[in-house]
Enzyme design. Structure first.
Site, PDB file in Angstrom:
ATOM      1  N   PHE A 141      43.141 -64.117  81.064  1.00 50.82           N
ATOM      2  CA  PHE A 141      42.614 -64.260  82.421  1.00 50.82           C
ATOM      3  C   PHE A 141      41.103 -64.337  82.322  1.00 50.82           C
ATOM      4  O   PHE A 141      40.435 -63.363  81.986  1.00 50.82           O
ATOM      5  CB  PHE A 141      43.012 -63.104  83.337  1.00 50.82           C
ATOM      6  CG  PHE A 141      42.492 -63.306  84.740  1.00 50.82           C
ATOM      7  CD1 PHE A 141      43.172 -64.119  85.619  1.00 50.82           C
ATOM      8  CD2 PHE A 141      41.305 -62.725  85.154  1.00 50.82           C
ATOM      9  CE1 PHE A 141      42.681 -64.346  86.908  1.00 50.82           C
ATOM     10  CE2 PHE A 141      40.803 -62.943  86.428  1.00 50.82           C
ATOM     11  CZ  PHE A 141      41.500 -63.755  87.307  1.00 50.82           C
ATOM     12  N   ASP A 226      34.824 -62.414  76.101  1.00 53.25           N
ATOM     13  CA  ASP A 226      34.797 -62.221  77.546  1.00 53.25           C
ATOM     14  C   ASP A 226      34.931 -60.726  77.811  1.00 53.25           C
ATOM     15  O   ASP A 226      36.025 -60.167  77.805  1.00 53.25           O
ATOM     16  CB  ASP A 226      35.947 -62.994  78.190  1.00 53.25           C
ATOM     17  CG  ASP A 226      36.003 -62.815  79.708  1.00 53.25           C
ATOM     18  OD1 ASP A 226      35.358 -61.877  80.220  1.00 53.25           O
ATOM     19  OD2 ASP A 226      36.716 -63.585  80.374  1.00 53.25           O
ATOM     20  N   LYS A 255      31.112 -58.450  86.671  1.00 50.48           N
ATOM     21  CA  LYS A 255      31.645 -57.262  87.337  1.00 50.48           C
ATOM     22  C   LYS A 255      30.660 -56.094  87.346  1.00 50.48           C
ATOM     23  O   LYS A 255      29.777 -56.040  88.176  1.00 50.48           O
ATOM     24  CB  LYS A 255      32.990 -56.881  86.740  1.00 50.48           C
ATOM     25  CG  LYS A 255      34.093 -57.913  87.030  1.00 50.48           C
ATOM     26  CD  LYS A 255      35.462 -57.391  86.759  1.00 50.48           C
ATOM     27  CE  LYS A 255      36.535 -58.465  86.944  1.00 50.48           C
ATOM     28  NZ  LYS A 255      36.655 -58.954  88.323  1.00 50.48           N
TER      29      LYS A 255
END
Length: 401
Positions: A141, A226, A255
């Site tokens: 994801f 990531d 984030k």
């Protein structure tokens, strides 16, 4: 109708149904707790998918934001501003890298990493035009843009969004043999989550990340990590790669970099890699804006103390010990994760992940399900041990009561 029901009905009437939220309407939050429109309090055990590592309403972050709000919030990259250089220098130093390319959202940062790897492949490695390949892992994801869903294996994320962007090869996560076989002379990068979050907090086998690092170094291929969900303290280290002693060629961050206050993301790498860009080739109006830089600088300063990484380590050990005890009850099949981050596979006899999340909601605990049977637990790193234990008590009661 209650205040919550009324607000939910209004939201459903006027917003696209691209999410399936739990039926709670939050009006305020502080630390690890949220309060809804009826005044009920809930323990946040999701932390905005790790965007809120430092908790809701963190005073240091809010003070940094307020001070900057009074000065200047946006210049666009048409001009320099007085927070930009410090942000780039300090984030590069935190990552032990040289250069930073700031964006806003995690998906934007992943898109930037893809573009960067391709450009590096053509300009530096010498891959023939339009032949660059990037290897990714199944169950990944990395966002929901058109290019990113092109290399997703999740039918819900991918279906009906074609035609898909070419140039990607998908291999099983954790399989070094498959990874080695996928690398060719036209491979420019391997893009991986050090821990796969949306897939259910999947931790790769020991030695996998070092093996990928070795293969990419030997083949002159960029290793892109990531760390949007796994990075910035969540796993007990600043970066999840550190648990395996691995340093990638590029970090993709987001984030928690914005502290849950503003969206901030970045690609961080060497001057050889990010130096391929020339003016006009990539950009973002809001990327690296003064407000984002001010908040992110405070995040970096907080991470430098090591206290949040230490809390994630200590409370994470406690979390995984307590969750591990549930596997002996028959209610939980598997527990995975690292630090203050766990994926819990619920036994089918106890219900779906959604049903367990709803039952926890009724008890004042907020978690979120993924892929049917799994719930994810990722409280803010500022959560107290007492609050964590209370949340675990509610989970235990739901699963074994």
């Amino acid at each position: 109708m209650s205040a919550s029901e009324s607000a939910i009905a209004a939201a459903e009437a006027h917003s696209a149904h691209n999410y399936h939220p739990l039926p709670i309407v939050v009006t305020s939050a502080d630390g690890a707790w949220m309060t809804d429109v009826e005044g009920r309090r809930y323990l946040d055990m999701l932390a905005g998918y790790s965007a809120l590592n430092f908790g809701h309403g963190n005073r240091r972050l809010l003070d940094a934001a307020r001070a900057q709000l009074e000065r200047v919030t946006l210049t666009s990259r048409a001009f320099y501003h007085d927070r930009f250089a410090d942000f780039c220098a300090q984030l590069a130093q935190l990552c032990d890298m040289e250069m930073v390319l700031p964006m806003n959202t995690g998906a934007e940062a992943v898109e930037t990493a893809v573009k960067t790897a391709r450009k590096w492949g053509y300009r530096v490695k010498g891959v023939p035009d339009n032949m660059a390949k990037i290897v990714v892992a199944a169950n990944n994801f990395h966002g929901r843009t058109t290019t990113v869903v092109s290399f997703s294996t999740d039918p819900e994320a991918r279906a009906d969004f074609g035609p898909y962007t070419p140039g990607f090869e998908i291999v099983p996560y954790g399989d070094l043999t498959a990874m080695e076989a996928a690398l060719t002379e036209n491979t420019v990068a391997v893009l991986l989550e050090p821990i796969q979050g949306e897939a259910g907090v999947l931790v790769p086998p020991p030695g996998y990340l070092p093996g990928v690092r070795r293969l990419t170094s030997d083949r002159n291929v960029l290793f892109i990590a990531d760390e949007i969900q796994s990075g910035l303290g969540r796993t007990g280290k600043t970066f999840a790669c550190e648990h395996e002693g691995v340093v990638p060629d590029m970090y993709v961050l987001g984030k928690a970099l914005g502290g849950g206050v503003v969206p901030v993301s970045a690609v961080v790498s060497s001057s050889e890699v990010l130096g391929v860009y020339r003016p006009g080739e990539h950009g973002s109006t809001f990327g690296g804006n003064p407000l984002a830089c001010a908040v992110a600088l405070e995040v970096i300063a907080m991470l430098r103390t090591g206290e949040y990484q230490q809390r994630a380590t200590e409370l994470g050990e406690h979390l995984h010990h307590e969750l591990g005890l549930l596997t002996g009850t028959g209610a939980v099949e598997t527990v995975r994760g690292r630090g203050l981050w766990a994926g819990v596979d619920i036994a089918p006899s106890r219900g779906t992940g959604r049903e367990i999340s709803e039952q926890l909601l009724d008890r004042g605990v907020l978690v979120k399900d993924t892929h049917g049977s799994t719930i994810r637990i990722a409280p803010p790193l500022v959560i107290s041990k007492e609050d964590l234990d209370w949340g675990l008590d509610q989970l235990r009661a739901v699963l074994t009561g």
